[in-house]
Design a protein around this motif. Sequence first.
Motif, PDB file in Angstrom:
ATOM      1  N   ASP A  49      86.690  90.166  27.685  1.00 16.36           N
ATOM      2  CA  ASP A  49      86.509  91.410  28.416  1.00 16.36           C
ATOM      3  C   ASP A  49      86.755  90.455  30.464  1.00 16.36           C
ATOM      4  O   ASP A  49      87.433  91.668  30.644  1.00 16.36           O
ATOM      5  CB  ASP A  49      84.538  91.329  28.379  1.00 16.36           C
ATOM      6  CG  ASP A  49      84.390  91.862  27.229  1.00 16.36           C
ATOM      7  OD1 ASP A  49      85.502  92.910  25.640  1.00 16.36           O
ATOM      8  OD2 ASP A  49      83.941  92.346  26.578  1.00 16.36           O
TER       9      ASP A  49
ATOM     10  N   GLU B 135      88.978  93.113  32.542  1.00 17.23           N
ATOM     11  CA  GLU B 135      88.260  93.281  34.130  1.00 17.23           C
ATOM     12  C   GLU B 135      89.339  92.593  35.571  1.00 17.23           C
ATOM     13  O   GLU B 135      89.788  92.912  35.852  1.00 17.23           O
ATOM     14  CB  GLU B 135      87.762  92.972  34.084  1.00 17.23           C
ATOM     15  CG  GLU B 135      86.608  93.756  33.136  1.00 17.23           C
ATOM     16  CD  GLU B 135      84.376  92.981  33.582  1.00 17.23           C
ATOM     17  OE1 GLU B 135      84.626  92.003  34.316  1.00 17.23           O
ATOM     18  OE2 GLU B 135      84.159  93.886  32.480  1.00 17.23           O
TER      19      GLU B 135
ATOM     20  N   GLN C 299      92.950  94.207  35.002  1.00 19.79           N
ATOM     21  CA  GLN C 299      92.887  95.572  35.997  1.00 19.79           C
ATOM     22  C   GLN C 299      92.771  96.298  37.391  1.00 19.79           C
ATOM     23  O   GLN C 299      93.002  96.706  37.329  1.00 19.79           O
ATOM     24  CB  GLN C 299      91.899  96.413  34.796  1.00 19.79           C
ATOM     25  CG  GLN C 299      92.465  96.884  33.301  1.00 19.79           C
ATOM     26  CD  GLN C 299      91.016  97.120  32.596  1.00 19.79           C
ATOM     27  OE1 GLN C 299      89.642  96.876  33.227  1.00 19.79           O
ATOM     28  NE2 GLN C 299      91.402  98.278  31.822  1.00 19.79           N
TER      29      GLN C 299
END
Length: 125
Positions: free
Chosen positions: A100, A104, A107
């Motif tokens: 995760d 993140e 992105q």
Amino acid sequence: MSDPVLDSGLDTAAPADPIHAFIAQTVAEHPVVLFMKGTPNSPRCGFSAHAVQILDHIGASFVGVDVLQDDGLRDGIKTFTDWPTIPQLYVKGEFVGGSDIVKEMFQAGELTALMVEKGVPLGEA
């Protein structure tokens, strides 16, 4: 007068746990390491596959370590970082995070920035 190193409780000798010693040596010897389920060419879980895709996309050369080959390694990587999930990404010896966090950071453009800041060559994949 007491020795602060001895009094600190820190063991200055090699780690007693051979799994932790292997992990420490691996992250010290390779600029980017992904402890994952499966291999980069054949991930065995979706989270590991996603982390591999991200690293491939930014062109980061990395070493994948399959934690499914050894139960001790699978458990040891979790205690080494005090992080409960796999995959786990290390860049220049520092723990970055799991799937995760990698997603993140990618992105937000932070993963590429981290690689550049740490001197990891990109775009050669």
